[in-house]
Write an enzyme that holds these catalytic residues in place. Structure first.
Site, PDB file in Angstrom:
ATOM      1  N   ARG A   1       0.857  -1.179   0.000  1.00 52.79           N
ATOM      2  CA  ARG A   1       0.000   0.000   0.000  1.00 52.79           C
ATOM      3  C   ARG A   1       0.896   1.233   0.000  1.00 52.79           C
ATOM      4  O   ARG A   1       2.084   1.149   0.314  1.00 52.79           O
ATOM      5  CB  ARG A   1      -0.906   0.007   1.232  1.00 52.79           C
ATOM      6  CG  ARG A   1      -1.811  -1.223   1.354  1.00 52.79           C
ATOM      7  CD  ARG A   1      -2.606  -1.182   2.659  1.00 52.79           C
ATOM      8  NE  ARG A   1      -3.532  -2.299   2.783  1.00 52.79           N
ATOM      9  CZ  ARG A   1      -3.265  -3.450   3.396  1.00 52.79           C
ATOM     10  NH1 ARG A   1      -2.053  -3.630   3.950  1.00 52.79           N
ATOM     11  NH2 ARG A   1      -4.157  -4.415   3.479  1.00 52.79           N
TER      12      ARG A   1
ATOM     13  N   HIS B   1      -2.508   2.210  -5.739  1.00 55.40           N
ATOM     14  CA  HIS B   1      -3.164   0.938  -5.436  1.00 55.40           C
ATOM     15  C   HIS B   1      -3.337   0.084  -6.685  1.00 55.40           C
ATOM     16  O   HIS B   1      -3.546  -1.133  -6.585  1.00 55.40           O
ATOM     17  CB  HIS B   1      -4.519   1.197  -4.763  1.00 55.40           C
ATOM     18  CG  HIS B   1      -4.740   0.352  -3.542  1.00 55.40           C
ATOM     19  ND1 HIS B   1      -3.981   0.467  -2.397  1.00 55.40           N
ATOM     20  CD2 HIS B   1      -5.620  -0.656  -3.296  1.00 55.40           C
ATOM     21  CE1 HIS B   1      -4.398  -0.403  -1.493  1.00 55.40           C
ATOM     22  NE2 HIS B   1      -5.385  -1.112  -2.027  1.00 55.40           N
TER      23      HIS B   1
END
Length: 262
Positions: free
Chosen positions: A105, A202
């Site tokens: 992330r 992402h």
């Protein structure tokens, strides 16, 4: 409440149920309504107002609103390769390599410390990821080679990626690469690579998960690598991955195979 008052020219408590329903119907059909969540809050606000004034409010019923279910954008391996080749700065190349090669992330990539890298065991320790859990992910030998070159040139002291020091509450400073800086770098590299898809940080994590499934990794191992708490979250990638056992195809392909030779 102000909008419904302006619409009828009177306060909401003076409206009858039919007028309230007419307004809510108008609100749903109006093109500039922000979202279904906004509509839901309007209903709840009216219910609270009528209830607090001792007026009937049971006629204001609202079924659960389902959020739009959108599948994530996934890059092809060719597009990821093009991004790696198009990154002009070694820092950006390593960033893309970590986001995609380790499925990190944005916050996890920004928070990588030198002490989290284990080149001998070829793994990265992701400390306190989402859900406050640590996990280990494999490091590619190609990424290790790039990391060593980057560290030799940049000489980071604590965090792998350094940014401008920002003062936080309590007087201490955060010298991590900023979230905005990471997002900007990913967008710029994708643009330079000629990727037409909408690419965010992402997107590389989604691509990591999908490509691992397509390369044969089992779903439970992938769940642990991604740091998911629930297997249902990981299973969403099964809807995207093009697996050999359930390969989908267009009827045009079989049509051409059958008829073009005639």
């Amino acid at each position: 409440m102000a909008s419904i008052s302006l619409y009828f020219g009177k306060i909401p408590t003076e409206l009858d149920p039919e007028q309230v329903h007419d307004y809510l119907f108008y609100l749903q059909k109006k093109s500039k309504t922000p979202s279904q969540t906004y509509f839901k809050h309007c209903v709840y606000g009216l219910r609270f107002l009528l209830k607090s004034e001792g007026l009937p409010y049971q006629f204001l019923r609202l079924p659960a609103i389902r959020h739009e279910k959108k599948l994530p954008v996934v890059l092809s391996k060719e597009e990821v390769w093009a991004m790696l080749q198009s990154a002009k700065l070694l820092k950006h190349k390593i960033l893309i390599g970590l986001l995609y090669g380790c499925g990190l992330r944005c916050m996890e990539a920004r928070s990588v410390r030198l002490q989290d890298l284990d080149f001998d065991r070829k793994q990265l320790k992701v400390v306190q990821g989402k859900g406050k859990k640590d996990r280990y992910v494999p490091l590619s030998v190609h990424l290790i080679r790039g990391l060593k070159k980057y560290m030799q040139g940049e000489k980071p002291q604590d965090y792998l990626f350094n940014g401008k020091p920002v003062e936080r509450a309590g007087g201490d400073f955060d010298s991590k690469y900023s979230q905005r800086g990471v997002q900007w770098a990913v967008r710029q590299v994708a643009k330079a690579a000629g990727v037409k898809k909408e690419v965010h940080t992402h997107t590389l994590r989604h691509s990591y998960a999908t490509h691992l499934l397509e390369d044969g990794m089992d779903i439970m191992t992938l769940k642990d690598l991604l740091g998911h708490q629930n297997i249902e979250t990981t299973m969403e990638y099964l809807h995207i991955a093009q697996l050999d056992t359930q390969k989908v195809f267009s009827p045009l392909d079989t049509l051409f195979e059958k008829c073009s030779s005639k």
